[in-house]
Design an enzyme around this catalytic site. Sequence first.
Site, PDB file in Angstrom:
ATOM      1  N   LYS A   1       0.870  -1.453   0.334  1.00  0.00           N
ATOM      2  CA  LYS A   1      -0.141  -0.447  -0.093  1.00  0.00           C
ATOM      3  C   LYS A   1       0.490   1.538   0.175  1.00  0.00           C
ATOM      4  O   LYS A   1       0.771   2.219  -0.830  1.00  0.00           O
ATOM      5  CB  LYS A   1      -1.068   0.143   1.302  1.00  0.00           C
ATOM      6  CG  LYS A   1      -2.090  -1.042   1.161  1.00  0.00           C
ATOM      7  CD  LYS A   1      -2.945  -1.103   2.360  1.00  0.00           C
ATOM      8  CE  LYS A   1      -2.308  -1.081   3.945  1.00  0.00           C
ATOM      9  NZ  LYS A   1      -1.418  -2.204   4.228  1.00  0.00           N
TER      10      LYS A   1
ATOM     11  N   ARG B   1     -10.052   2.084   8.450  1.00  0.00           N
ATOM     12  CA  ARG B   1      -9.365   0.157   9.201  1.00  0.00           C
ATOM     13  C   ARG B   1     -10.310  -0.103   9.656  1.00  0.00           C
ATOM     14  O   ARG B   1     -10.378  -1.732  10.257  1.00  0.00           O
ATOM     15  CB  ARG B   1      -8.076   0.313   9.606  1.00  0.00           C
ATOM     16  CG  ARG B   1      -7.346   1.221   9.434  1.00  0.00           C
ATOM     17  CD  ARG B   1      -6.348   0.495  10.313  1.00  0.00           C
ATOM     18  NE  ARG B   1      -4.347   1.254   9.154  1.00  0.00           N
ATOM     19  CZ  ARG B   1      -3.456   0.765  10.276  1.00  0.00           C
ATOM     20  NH1 ARG B   1      -3.771   0.200  11.626  1.00  0.00           N
ATOM     21  NH2 ARG B   1      -2.512   0.713  10.115  1.00  0.00           N
TER      22      ARG B   1
ATOM     23  N   ARG C   1      11.768  -5.882   4.889  1.00  0.00           N
ATOM     24  CA  ARG C   1      11.367  -4.860   4.550  1.00  0.00           C
ATOM     25  C   ARG C   1      11.827  -4.304   5.554  1.00  0.00           C
ATOM     26  O   ARG C   1      12.077  -4.118   6.100  1.00  0.00           O
ATOM     27  CB  ARG C   1       9.726  -4.696   5.243  1.00  0.00           C
ATOM     28  CG  ARG C   1       8.956  -3.531   4.705  1.00  0.00           C
ATOM     29  CD  ARG C   1       7.304  -3.758   4.984  1.00  0.00           C
ATOM     30  NE  ARG C   1       7.257  -3.887   6.182  1.00  0.00           N
ATOM     31  CZ  ARG C   1       6.063  -3.623   6.128  1.00  0.00           C
ATOM     32  NH1 ARG C   1       4.792  -3.441   4.998  1.00  0.00           N
ATOM     33  NH2 ARG C   1       5.233  -4.359   7.410  1.00  0.00           N
TER      34      ARG C   1
ATOM     35  N   ARG D   1      11.797  -2.191  10.583  1.00  0.00           N
ATOM     36  CA  ARG D   1      11.071  -1.879  11.150  1.00  0.00           C
ATOM     37  C   ARG D   1      10.432  -2.596  12.522  1.00  0.00           C
ATOM     38  O   ARG D   1      10.587  -3.539  12.396  1.00  0.00           O
ATOM     39  CB  ARG D   1       9.318  -1.749  10.426  1.00  0.00           C
ATOM     40  CG  ARG D   1       9.310  -0.556   9.815  1.00  0.00           C
ATOM     41  CD  ARG D   1       7.615  -0.372   8.853  1.00  0.00           C
ATOM     42  NE  ARG D   1       6.860  -1.098   9.312  1.00  0.00           N
ATOM     43  CZ  ARG D   1       5.281  -1.124   9.134  1.00  0.00           C
ATOM     44  NH1 ARG D   1       5.509  -1.050   7.770  1.00  0.00           N
ATOM     45  NH2 ARG D   1       4.307  -2.075   9.507  1.00  0.00           N
TER      46      ARG D   1
ATOM     47  N   ARG E   1      -0.815  -8.135  14.133  1.00  0.00           N
ATOM     48  CA  ARG E   1      -2.071  -6.965  12.446  1.00  0.00           C
ATOM     49  C   ARG E   1      -2.847  -7.649  11.004  1.00  0.00           C
ATOM     50  O   ARG E   1      -3.314  -7.279  11.256  1.00  0.00           O
ATOM     51  CB  ARG E   1      -0.614  -6.492  12.286  1.00  0.00           C
ATOM     52  CG  ARG E   1       0.233  -5.469  13.325  1.00  0.00           C
ATOM     53  CD  ARG E   1       0.988  -4.383  12.132  1.00  0.00           C
ATOM     54  NE  ARG E   1       2.167  -5.481  12.481  1.00  0.00           N
ATOM     55  CZ  ARG E   1       2.603  -5.645  11.379  1.00  0.00           C
ATOM     56  NH1 ARG E   1       2.336  -4.403  10.228  1.00  0.00           N
ATOM     57  NH2 ARG E   1       4.461  -5.722  10.933  1.00  0.00           N
TER      58      ARG E   1
END
Length: 216
Positions: A15, A88, A127, A157, A168
């Site tokens: 995204k 969300r 990532r 992260r 998540r």
Amino acid sequence: MPLRVVLLGPPASGKGTQGRRLAEAAGVAYLSTGALLREAVEELTPLGLQAKPILDRGGYLPDDLMCGILGEWLARHPDGWVLDGFPRSVPQAEFLERWLGDHDQALDRVIALDVPMEELLHRIQARVECPECRWSGQATQASGDRCPVCGSTVSRREDDDEENFRSRHAAYSRYTLPLVDFYDQRGLLSHQNATASADEVAGVIHRLFFPSAVSG
């Protein structure tokens, strides 16, 4: 006409990458609510202090808090935007619908990025994110350990360990996945297979809005 687009998708579906590209191509604002919240946590703002324990366990912030934050942001960007990470939940989507109606605005399209779990797990292992401009992507997209946008040092992260990711993803399935039906019923939803390269996915998305343009 200002472009207003919502991107849906599980964590690591791309995204951020696609949102930034589309916003840049359309000349509109881009918002990653995840990056906004992580910055608040790092800066120890009142929002960050409230958000940290929730984010640490992979949860979602309360709808009323997120809607208040987004209402203020939307008011500052009347000339269009791409939203990544909001809404969300169905209550957040209902808030956005009401807010737009109250301000004589409308949502143009909602794009759902579809990626299977196996690919998502592979992506989070590589990532990285820039602490300065909040660029996020795969380590192979960075120049060594440098952000391709601003040149700052990128790193993994903190929330990209597998346990947090699965938490998540479960929250996404419970709260956000129902938005697929919510927007499909309103005729706004477009599905996009996001397992191809970022360039290929961007090309398909851009042609939805700029049919005559060739995306790079």
